[in-house]
Design an enzyme around this catalytic site. Structure first.
Site, PDB file in Angstrom:
ATOM      1  N   ASP A  73       1.153  -1.000   0.171  1.00 54.04           N
ATOM      2  CA  ASP A  73       0.058   0.151   0.212  1.00 54.04           C
ATOM      3  C   ASP A  73       1.064   1.130  -0.132  1.00 54.04           C
ATOM      4  O   ASP A  73       0.180   2.227  -1.114  1.00 54.04           O
ATOM      5  CB  ASP A  73      -0.894  -0.197   1.367  1.00 54.04           C
ATOM      6  CG  ASP A  73      -2.194  -0.945   0.869  1.00 54.04           C
ATOM      7  OD1 ASP A  73      -2.488  -1.500   0.249  1.00 54.04           O
ATOM      8  OD2 ASP A  73      -2.199  -1.344   2.270  1.00 54.04           O
ATOM      9  N   GLU A 104       1.072  -1.571   5.522  1.00 58.69           N
ATOM     10  CA  GLU A 104      -0.604  -1.258   5.226  1.00 58.69           C
ATOM     11  C   GLU A 104      -1.314  -0.475   5.184  1.00 58.69           C
ATOM     12  O   GLU A 104      -0.889   0.160   6.936  1.00 58.69           O
ATOM     13  CB  GLU A 104      -0.713  -3.269   5.481  1.00 58.69           C
ATOM     14  CG  GLU A 104      -1.580  -3.404   5.489  1.00 58.69           C
ATOM     15  CD  GLU A 104      -1.583  -3.802   3.625  1.00 58.69           C
ATOM     16  OE1 GLU A 104      -3.108  -4.366   3.647  1.00 58.69           O
ATOM     17  OE2 GLU A 104      -1.003  -3.986   2.899  1.00 58.69           O
ATOM     18  N   LYS A 106      -4.541   0.282   6.690  1.00 53.50           N
ATOM     19  CA  LYS A 106      -6.101  -0.097   6.247  1.00 53.50           C
ATOM     20  C   LYS A 106      -7.308   0.651   7.511  1.00 53.50           C
ATOM     21  O   LYS A 106      -6.815   1.297   7.858  1.00 53.50           O
ATOM     22  CB  LYS A 106      -6.213  -1.943   7.165  1.00 53.50           C
ATOM     23  CG  LYS A 106      -5.143  -2.718   6.852  1.00 53.50           C
ATOM     24  CD  LYS A 106      -6.163  -3.369   5.511  1.00 53.50           C
ATOM     25  CE  LYS A 106      -5.560  -4.790   5.275  1.00 53.50           C
ATOM     26  NZ  LYS A 106      -7.092  -5.100   4.025  1.00 53.50           N
TER      27      LYS A 106
END
Length: 241
Positions: A73, A104, A106
């Site tokens: 990401d 990452e 989220k």
């Protein structure tokens, strides 16, 4: 006397990030679009405030042996000394030698997302990296030791209660190898980073975590200094196939 306030400036930086992440979470319903928007918030933060030698993008990482990471990401990588970054049909592919950190992103922190971030980080750290001797006027320096690739998790909030507590720490400590997470920011709650004990973490709850996390990351990147001298010929060998 100046009307400027450093406290207000630093607080405003965090408030902007938290507000943008909260807006993404509350207004965008499509999961893929929501994920892309969250990643953009973090990438914009890094590209705006990290020194210009660094660049942040969503990307794959590749090594000279033709191994690829999973899609990451947020990759923070060198743009000053890295000779090539591939752009292919909207995808960015970065040589492993140029990577400083991978994250990452989220919406929230939970056990599954921590494990997924660990898997993503592991896919980058397991790549092969080259390092050539460095010529200078008086001779040649030996190859620079490979710098650590930092890994982490970026979220707006947490599914745990308390948001940053034993559940998070247990999940983080479950991985001590190539997938270990060094940093994380839960913008609505706090941030964490590896402590001096490699098997433990320091947690900071409350405050202005997005700004504090950014400063901590910058201080660690300063310690990494410069990426190693990449062996271009190791990559060009694939042209003969």
């Amino acid at each position: 006397m100046s009307d400027w306030s450093l406290e207000s400036i630093l607080s405003g930086l965090h408030d902007d990030i938290e507000r943008r992440l909260e807006t993404v979470r509350s207004t965008i319903k499509h999961p893929g679009t929501k994920g892309d928007a969250s990643e953009t918030v973090w990438i914009d933060l890094f590209n705006k405030y990290l020194p210009s030698r660094y660049k942040a993008d969503k990307a794959h990482v590749v090594d000279s042996k033709n191994n690829f990471s999973q899609q990451i990401d947020v990759v923070i990588y060198d743009r000053q000394y890295t000779p090539f970054i591939f752009h292919f049909e909207g995808q960015i592919i970065i040589p492993a030698e140029s990577v400083y950190a991978v994250f990452e992103a989220k919406q929230s922190a939970n056990l599954d997302h921590v494990k997924y971030a660990q898997e993503k980080v592991q896919s980058v750290r397991r790549l092969h990296r080259t390092s050539l001797p460095i010529p200078y006027a008086g001779g040649t320096y030996p190859p620079k030791p490979l710098i650590p690739i930092y890994g982490g998790l970026l979220t707006f909030e947490s599914d745990w209660s308390p948001a940053i507590g034993n559940s998070l720490l247990t999940a983080l400590k479950s991985e001590k190898g190539d997938g270990k997470l060094d940093f994380g920011c839960l913008a609505a709650h706090g941030y964490f980073h590896s402590s001096y004990d490699a098997n433990d973490y320091t947690v900071h709850a409350g405050g202005k975590p997005a700004t504090a996390f950014l400063f901590k990351l910058i201080s660690q990147l300063q310690l990494s200094a410069t990426v190693p001298m990449i062996d271009i010929q190791a990559y060009s060998s694939w042209l003969n196939n």
